[in-house]
Design a protein around this motif. Structure first.
Motif, mmCIF file in Angstrom:
data_model
loop_
_atom_site.group_PDB
_atom_site.id
_atom_site.type_symbol
_atom_site.label_atom_id
_atom_site.label_comp_id
_atom_site.label_asym_id
_atom_site.label_seq_id
_atom_site.Cartn_x
_atom_site.Cartn_y
_atom_site.Cartn_z
ATOM 1 N N GLY A 1 0.800 -1.227 0.000
ATOM 2 C CA GLY A 1 0.000 0.000 0.000
ATOM 3 C C GLY A 1 0.828 1.271 0.000
ATOM 4 N N LYS A 2 2.082 1.181 -0.410
ATOM 5 C CA LYS A 2 2.947 2.361 -0.455
ATOM 6 C C LYS A 2 2.830 3.026 -1.825
ATOM 7 N N PHE A 3 3.235 4.274 -1.900
ATOM 8 C CA PHE A 3 3.284 5.030 -3.151
ATOM 9 C C PHE A 3 1.932 5.007 -3.877
ATOM 10 N N GLN A 4 0.884 5.213 -3.119
ATOM 11 C CA GLN A 4 -0.464 5.153 -3.674
ATOM 12 C C GLN A 4 -0.741 6.239 -4.708
ATOM 13 N N GLU A 5 0.073 7.294 -4.718
ATOM 14 C CA GLU A 5 -0.106 8.321 -5.744
ATOM 15 C C GLU A 5 0.174 7.773 -7.144
ATOM 16 N N GLN A 6 0.863 6.644 -7.217
ATOM 17 C CA GLN A 6 1.155 6.029 -8.518
ATOM 18 C C GLN A 6 -0.001 5.169 -9.022
ATOM 19 N N LYS A 7 -0.972 4.904 -8.158
ATOM 20 C CA LYS A 7 -2.122 4.076 -8.549
ATOM 21 C C LYS A 7 -2.866 4.686 -9.726
ATOM 22 N N GLN A 8 -2.888 6.020 -9.809
ATOM 23 C CA GLN A 8 -3.615 6.672 -10.896
ATOM 24 C C GLN A 8 -3.045 6.322 -12.270
ATOM 25 N N TYR A 9 -1.774 5.922 -12.315
ATOM 26 C CA TYR A 9 -1.140 5.560 -13.582
ATOM 27 C C TYR A 9 -1.134 4.049 -13.806
ATOM 28 N N TYR A 10 -1.603 3.343 -12.821
ATOM 29 C CA TYR A 10 -1.521 1.886 -12.814
ATOM 30 C C TYR A 10 -2.190 1.263 -14.037
ATOM 31 N N TYR A 11 -3.394 1.686 -14.314
ATOM 32 C CA TYR A 11 -4.132 1.093 -15.419
ATOM 33 C C TYR A 11 -3.817 1.776 -16.748
ATOM 34 N N GLU A 12 -3.380 3.036 -16.667
ATOM 35 C CA GLU A 12 -2.986 3.759 -17.876
ATOM 36 C C GLU A 12 -1.832 3.077 -18.590
ATOM 37 N N ASN A 13 -0.886 2.578 -17.819
ATOM 38 C CA ASN A 13 0.297 1.979 -18.451
ATOM 39 C C ASN A 13 0.489 0.520 -18.028
ATOM 40 N N ASP A 14 -0.561 -0.250 -18.253
ATOM 41 C CA ASP A 14 -0.492 -1.705 -18.143
ATOM 42 C C ASP A 14 0.136 -2.184 -16.834
ATOM 43 N N HIS A 15 -0.431 -1.734 -15.732
ATOM 44 C CA HIS A 15 0.032 -2.136 -14.397
ATOM 45 C C HIS A 15 1.516 -1.824 -14.203
ATOM 46 N N LEU A 16 1.909 -0.660 -14.711
ATOM 47 C CA LEU A 16 3.280 -0.141 -14.596
ATOM 48 C C LEU A 16 4.290 -0.931 -15.424
ATOM 49 N N ASN A 17 3.803 -1.639 -16.431
ATOM 50 C CA ASN A 17 4.702 -2.293 -17.380
ATOM 51 C C ASN A 17 4.977 -1.290 -18.501
ATOM 52 N N SER A 18 6.170 -0.764 -18.527
ATOM 53 C CA SER A 18 6.527 0.282 -19.493
ATOM 54 C C SER A 18 6.669 -0.250 -20.909
ATOM 55 N N HIS A 19 6.858 -1.541 -21.052
ATOM 56 C CA HIS A 19 7.075 -2.193 -22.355
ATOM 57 C C HIS A 19 8.311 -1.673 -23.068
ATOM 58 N N CYS A 20 9.169 -1.022 -22.342
ATOM 59 C CA CYS A 20 10.484 -0.624 -22.863
ATOM 60 C C CYS A 20 11.397 -0.426 -21.659
ATOM 61 N N PRO A 21 12.679 -0.681 -21.822
ATOM 62 C CA PRO A 21 13.608 -0.542 -20.695
ATOM 63 C C PRO A 21 13.620 0.884 -20.138
ATOM 64 N N MET A 22 13.570 0.994 -18.831
ATOM 65 C CA MET A 22 13.521 2.302 -18.169
ATOM 66 C C MET A 22 14.671 2.523 -17.189
ATOM 67 N N ILE A 23 15.369 1.479 -16.817
ATOM 68 C CA ILE A 23 16.391 1.602 -15.775
ATOM 69 C C ILE A 23 17.418 2.676 -16.108
ATOM 70 N N HIS A 24 17.915 2.686 -17.337
ATOM 71 C CA HIS A 24 18.952 3.676 -17.694
ATOM 72 C C HIS A 24 18.419 5.098 -17.592
ATOM 73 N N LYS A 25 17.177 5.299 -17.984
ATOM 74 C CA LYS A 25 16.559 6.627 -17.859
ATOM 75 C C LYS A 25 16.473 7.022 -16.391
ATOM 76 N N TYR A 26 15.987 6.129 -15.558
ATOM 77 C CA TYR A 26 15.858 6.431 -14.133
ATOM 78 C C TYR A 26 17.227 6.650 -13.483
ATOM 79 N N GLU A 27 18.236 5.898 -13.923
ATOM 80 C CA GLU A 27 19.590 6.107 -13.392
ATOM 81 C C GLU A 27 20.079 7.517 -13.714
ATOM 82 N N ARG A 28 19.826 7.972 -14.929
ATOM 83 C CA ARG A 28 20.236 9.337 -15.314
ATOM 84 C C ARG A 28 19.489 10.381 -14.488
ATOM 85 N N MET A 29 18.220 10.126 -14.252
ATOM 86 C CA MET A 29 17.429 11.068 -13.450
ATOM 87 C C MET A 29 17.972 11.162 -12.026
#
Length: 169
Positions: free
Chosen positions: A116-144
């Motif tokens: 039940g943490k980070f509930q503010e992300q729930k609003q995007y949960y269904y928008e993007n396939d249960h948080l499946n980005s369908h493309c690699p994101m780790i490198h982007k997040y590392e840069r951020m």
């Protein structure tokens, strides 16, 4: 996997109990019982195939850090209502790639769904396939996260310009 007779006996008894309790999977449990009773070591991998490898603390910390950053971004978007943040391609948490970053995705879902943490992300949960980005994101997040560290930005007191520079990293 190596199992001594005592381990096999314990597992056999466990699977016998499960076969009685769970009629839907009784056939599966009976197969495992046969494997264990007969010592078919070649099939021992069937016993633990559903158990994931341990997730290192560093990976877990990375997920928590990126979710904290996005929590701060959500807070800033709510306060400023700045269109550049609201419409930025990376302004919303995209999640992780289910094919290549499944351990990160699984931990993220665990945090949100089970703990039940980070509930503010729930609003995007269904928008993007249960948080499946369908493309690699780790490198982007590392840069951020590197941008936050490099510029010594306090994510809870960042300006819109700082947030945009993080998102553009």
């Amino acid at each position: 996997m190596k199992l001594d007779k005592k381990d096999r006996l314990i597992l056999i008894n466990q699977y016998k109990i499960l076969a009685k309790l769970d009629a839907n999977d009784a056939t599966y449990y009976k197969e495992l019982i046969q494997i264990l009773e007969n010592g078919y070591e070649i099939f021992y991998s069937l016993l633990d195939q559903w158990i994931d490898e341990e997730m290192p603390t560093e990976k877990s910390r990375f997920v928590l850090d990126i979710l904290d950053l996005y929590r701060a971004l959500e807070d800033l978007k709510r306060k400023t209502k700045d269109a550049r943040l609201l419409k930025h391609f990376h302004g919303n948490f995209k999640g992780f790639d289910g094919n290549n970053e499944s351990d990160y995705l699984g931990f993220t879902r665990f945090l949100i769904e089970i703990q039940g943490k980070f509930q503010e992300q729930k609003q995007y949960y269904y928008e993007n396939d249960h948080l499946n980005s369908h493309c690699p994101m780790i490198h982007k997040y590392e840069r951020m996260l590197a941008k936050v560290k490099e510029d010594e930005i306090s994510i809870w007191q960042m300006s819109t310009e700082q947030a945009l520079s993080i998102l553009d990293a």
